[in-house]
Scaffold this active site. Structure first.
Site, mmCIF file in Angstrom:
data_model
loop_
_atom_site.group_PDB
_atom_site.id
_atom_site.type_symbol
_atom_site.label_atom_id
_atom_site.label_comp_id
_atom_site.label_asym_id
_atom_site.label_seq_id
_atom_site.Cartn_x
_atom_site.Cartn_y
_atom_site.Cartn_z
ATOM 1 N N TYR A 103 0.830 -1.217 0.000
ATOM 2 C CA TYR A 103 0.000 0.000 0.000
ATOM 3 C C TYR A 103 0.861 1.262 0.000
ATOM 4 O O TYR A 103 0.348 2.376 -0.169
ATOM 5 C CB TYR A 103 -0.952 0.034 1.211
ATOM 6 N N LEU A 136 -17.421 -3.347 2.183
ATOM 7 C CA LEU A 136 -18.498 -2.566 1.556
ATOM 8 C C LEU A 136 -18.558 -2.867 0.053
ATOM 9 O O LEU A 136 -19.173 -2.111 -0.715
ATOM 10 C CB LEU A 136 -18.271 -1.060 1.797
ATOM 11 N N ILE A 144 -12.708 -4.714 7.947
ATOM 12 C CA ILE A 144 -11.784 -3.573 7.916
ATOM 13 C C ILE A 144 -12.149 -2.614 6.774
ATOM 14 O O ILE A 144 -11.403 -2.465 5.806
ATOM 15 C CB ILE A 144 -10.319 -4.051 7.789
ATOM 16 N N LYS A 154 -12.298 0.440 4.450
ATOM 17 C CA LYS A 154 -11.380 1.557 4.210
ATOM 18 C C LYS A 154 -12.200 2.840 4.160
ATOM 19 O O LYS A 154 -13.205 2.925 3.434
ATOM 20 C CB LYS A 154 -10.643 1.362 2.887
ATOM 21 N N ASN A 200 -19.037 4.671 9.725
ATOM 22 C CA ASN A 200 -18.826 3.225 9.840
ATOM 23 C C ASN A 200 -18.757 2.786 11.308
ATOM 24 O O ASN A 200 -19.289 1.739 11.682
ATOM 25 C CB ASN A 200 -17.539 2.833 9.106
HETATM 26 P P1 NAP Z 1 -14.202 -1.207 1.054
HETATM 27 O O1 NAP Z 1 -13.737 -1.004 2.429
HETATM 28 O O2 NAP Z 1 -15.282 -2.196 0.789
HETATM 29 O O3 NAP Z 1 -14.669 0.170 0.383
HETATM 30 C C1 NAP Z 1 -13.877 1.309 0.430
HETATM 31 C C2 NAP Z 1 -14.628 2.420 -0.303
HETATM 32 O O4 NAP Z 1 -15.829 2.719 0.429
HETATM 33 C C3 NAP Z 1 -13.851 3.698 -0.398
HETATM 34 O O5 NAP Z 1 -14.124 4.262 -1.659
HETATM 35 C C4 NAP Z 1 -14.438 4.564 0.711
HETATM 36 O O6 NAP Z 1 -14.371 5.934 0.413
HETATM 37 C C5 NAP Z 1 -15.873 4.122 0.695
HETATM 38 N N1 NAP Z 1 -16.523 4.300 1.986
HETATM 39 C C6 NAP Z 1 -16.079 3.910 3.201
HETATM 40 N N2 NAP Z 1 -16.954 4.224 4.169
HETATM 41 C C7 NAP Z 1 -17.986 4.841 3.552
HETATM 42 C C8 NAP Z 1 -19.195 5.409 4.024
HETATM 43 N N3 NAP Z 1 -19.502 5.379 5.309
HETATM 44 N N4 NAP Z 1 -20.043 5.968 3.110
HETATM 45 C C9 NAP Z 1 -19.735 5.979 1.802
HETATM 46 N N5 NAP Z 1 -18.592 5.448 1.285
HETATM 47 C C10 NAP Z 1 -17.722 4.888 2.160
HETATM 48 O O7 NAP Z 1 -12.999 -1.634 0.084
HETATM 49 P P2 NAP Z 1 -11.419 -1.889 0.171
HETATM 50 O O8 NAP Z 1 -10.641 -0.651 0.391
HETATM 51 O O9 NAP Z 1 -11.091 -2.715 -1.030
HETATM 52 O O10 NAP Z 1 -11.244 -2.882 1.415
HETATM 53 C C11 NAP Z 1 -10.998 -2.437 2.741
HETATM 54 C C12 NAP Z 1 -9.591 -2.741 3.190
HETATM 55 O O11 NAP Z 1 -9.316 -4.144 3.077
HETATM 56 C C13 NAP Z 1 -8.488 -2.115 2.312
HETATM 57 O O12 NAP Z 1 -8.337 -0.743 2.547
HETATM 58 C C14 NAP Z 1 -7.300 -2.939 2.738
HETATM 59 O O13 NAP Z 1 -6.847 -2.514 4.016
HETATM 60 C C15 NAP Z 1 -7.931 -4.332 2.808
HETATM 61 N N6 NAP Z 1 -7.794 -5.107 1.548
HETATM 62 C C16 NAP Z 1 -7.015 -6.216 1.570
HETATM 63 C C17 NAP Z 1 -6.855 -6.985 0.427
HETATM 64 C C18 NAP Z 1 -6.003 -8.225 0.490
HETATM 65 O O14 NAP Z 1 -5.628 -8.777 -0.571
HETATM 66 N N7 NAP Z 1 -5.681 -8.709 1.668
HETATM 67 C C19 NAP Z 1 -7.499 -6.634 -0.776
HETATM 68 C C20 NAP Z 1 -8.329 -5.492 -0.764
HETATM 69 C C21 NAP Z 1 -8.471 -4.740 0.393
HETATM 70 P P3 NAP Z 1 -13.315 6.950 1.120
HETATM 71 O O15 NAP Z 1 -11.967 6.332 1.051
HETATM 72 O O16 NAP Z 1 -13.469 8.174 0.317
HETATM 73 O O17 NAP Z 1 -13.763 7.132 2.555
#
Ligand code: NAP
Length: 268
Positions: A43, A182, A221, A223, A233
Site C-alpha cells: 500500500y 463494503l 476492515i 477503508k 462506519n
Molecule cells: P471497502 O472497504 O469495501 O470500500 C472502500 C470504499 O468505500 C472507499 O471508496 C471509501 O471511500 C468508501 N466508503 C467507506 N466508508 C464509507 C461510508 N460510510 N459511506 C460511503 N462510502 C464509504 O474496500 P477496500 O478498500 O477494497 O477494502 C478495505 C480494506 O481491506 C483495504 O483498505 C485494505 O486494508 C484491505 N484489503 C485487503 C486486500 C487483500 O488482498 N488482503 C485486498 C483489498 C483490500 P473513502 O476512502 O473516500 O472514505
C-alpha cells in the site's frame, strides 16, 4: 476468545497514500475508538500509518496493527529483511499481525512460513496471518507452522459471504478478516440494504457492517478516508439487526468478487 473479538471493526488503508491524509485518517479513527488498523507493504503507506498512530493520543500497545508481506518479498530471506523495513516504517518494535498477502509469486510454503515462524519466535510479530488462502493453502500452512494461524484475510461482503472459508476458520480456530466489506461501495445502491437502513434510521454502510458484527468469528476492515466516513462506519455498533434483516442479507449472496486478479488462488 480471539483478540479480534475486541476489534471487530478496523480501519483499512489501501489507496490512502497521501502522507498527510493517511496519517490523519488513522489518527481520526483512533481518537474515535478504533483500535485495529490494517496496512500492507504494497500500500506504500506504512510510514504514514505509523505516523498517524504516533500522533494520536492512543498508546501503541492499545492498537492492533497488521501489515502484509508483498508477494515479491515472500522468499525466506526477503521476508525477514522486509519485515524489518516494515517495522522501521511503522515506527514500532512489533506488529500484532503479519500476513502473507497472497499465496502466489515468491510464496514458497516452507521457506516463507519458516521465516514467519522465526519472526514469531523473536517476538517481532505477535500473530501469524495469511490472506487470500483457500482451504488447500491453509491445510498446507498449518502442517508447516508451529505457531497457530490467527487470521485469514479474504474478500467478504453481502455479495460474497464465504461460507466455506468461514466454516474452515471456525473449525480450525482462526478469525476471518473481511476485506472490501463494503464491496468497494457496490453495497451503497442496494435496495434491500437501503430498505433495512431506512427501517433502522441508519446508513447502508452501517447496516452492512452491523451484519458483520452479528456474525461470529469475523472482523471487518472498511477503508475510509474522511472523518465523516470513518465515523459513519464506527456507528455500525449502534445498529441492532433483527432475524428478518439478517435473513434478507443472507439472501444477497451471489459469489460476486470485486478483487479477482489473473492467477488468483481460487482459480487453480
Ligand atoms: P471497502 O472497504 O469495501 O470500500 C472502500 C470504499 O468505500 C472507499 O471508496 C471509501 O471511500 C468508501 N466508503 C467507506 N466508508 C464509507 C461510508 N460510510 N459511506 C460511503 N462510502 C464509504 O474496500 P477496500 O478498500 O477494497 O477494502 C478495505 C480494506 O481491506 C483495504 O483498505 C485494505 O486494508 C484491505 N484489503 C485487503 C486486500 C487483500 O488482498 N488482503 C485486498 C483489498 C483490500 P473513502 O476512502 O473516500 O472514505
Amino acid at each position: 476468545m480471539s483478540e479480534l473479538d475486541l476489534h471487530r471493526l478496523g480501519l483499512g488503508t489501501w489507496q490512502n497514500t497521501d502522507p498527510e491524509q493517511c496519517a490523519e485518517s488513522v489518527r481520526t479513527a483512533l481518537e474515535l475508538g478504533y483500535r485495529n488498523v490494517d496496512t500492507a507493504q504494497g500500500y506504500e503507506n506504512e510510514a504514514f500509518v505509523g505516523r498517524g498512530i504516533a500522533e494520536s493520543s492512543v498508546p501503541r500497545e492499545e492498537v492492533f496493527l497488521a501489515t502484509k508481506i508483498s508477494t515479491a518479498n515472500l522468499a525466506h530471506d526477503d521476508v525477514l529483511a522486509t519485515a524489518e523495513e516494515s517495522l522501521d516504517k511503522l515506527g514500532t518494535e512489533y506488529v500484532d499481525l503479519l500476513y502473507v498477502h497472497w499465496p502466489t509469486n515468491a510464496y514458497d510454503p516452507e521457506g516463507t512460513l519458516s521465516a514467519f515462524q522465526q519472526l514469531y519466535d523473536e517476538g517481532k510479530i505477535r500473530h501469524v496471518g495469511v490472506s487470500n488462502f483457500e482451504p488447500e493453502h491453509l491445510d498446507e500452512a498449518r502442517e508447516i507452522l508451529d505457531a497457530p494461524i490467527f487470521a485469514n484475510q479474504i474478500e467478504m461482503h453481502p455479495y460474497l459471504q464465504q461460507t466455506e472459508l468461514r466454516e474452515y476458520a471456525a473449525e480450525h480456530g482462526h478469525t476471518v478478516v473481511a476485506y472490501s466489506p463494503l464491496a468497494r461501495t457496490e453495497v451503497l445502491d442496494d435496495p434491500v440494504l437501503q430498505n433495512i437502513a431506512e427501517k433502522h434510521d441508519a446508513t447502508v454502510p452501517q447496516v452492512t457492517l452491523a451484519w458483520f458484527l452479528a456474525l461470529e468469528n469475523v472482523a471487518a476492515i472498511p477503508k475510509a478516508t474522511s472523518a465523516d466516513h470513518i465515523e459513519d462506519n464506527w456507528r455500525a455498533y449502534d445498529v441492532d439487526l433483527d432475524d428478518d434483516d439478517l435473513d434478507r442479507i443472507a439472501d444477497l449472496d451471489r459469489g460476486q468478487r470485486e478483487i479477482d486478479p489473473d492467477g488468483a488462488p481460487w482459480d487453480s
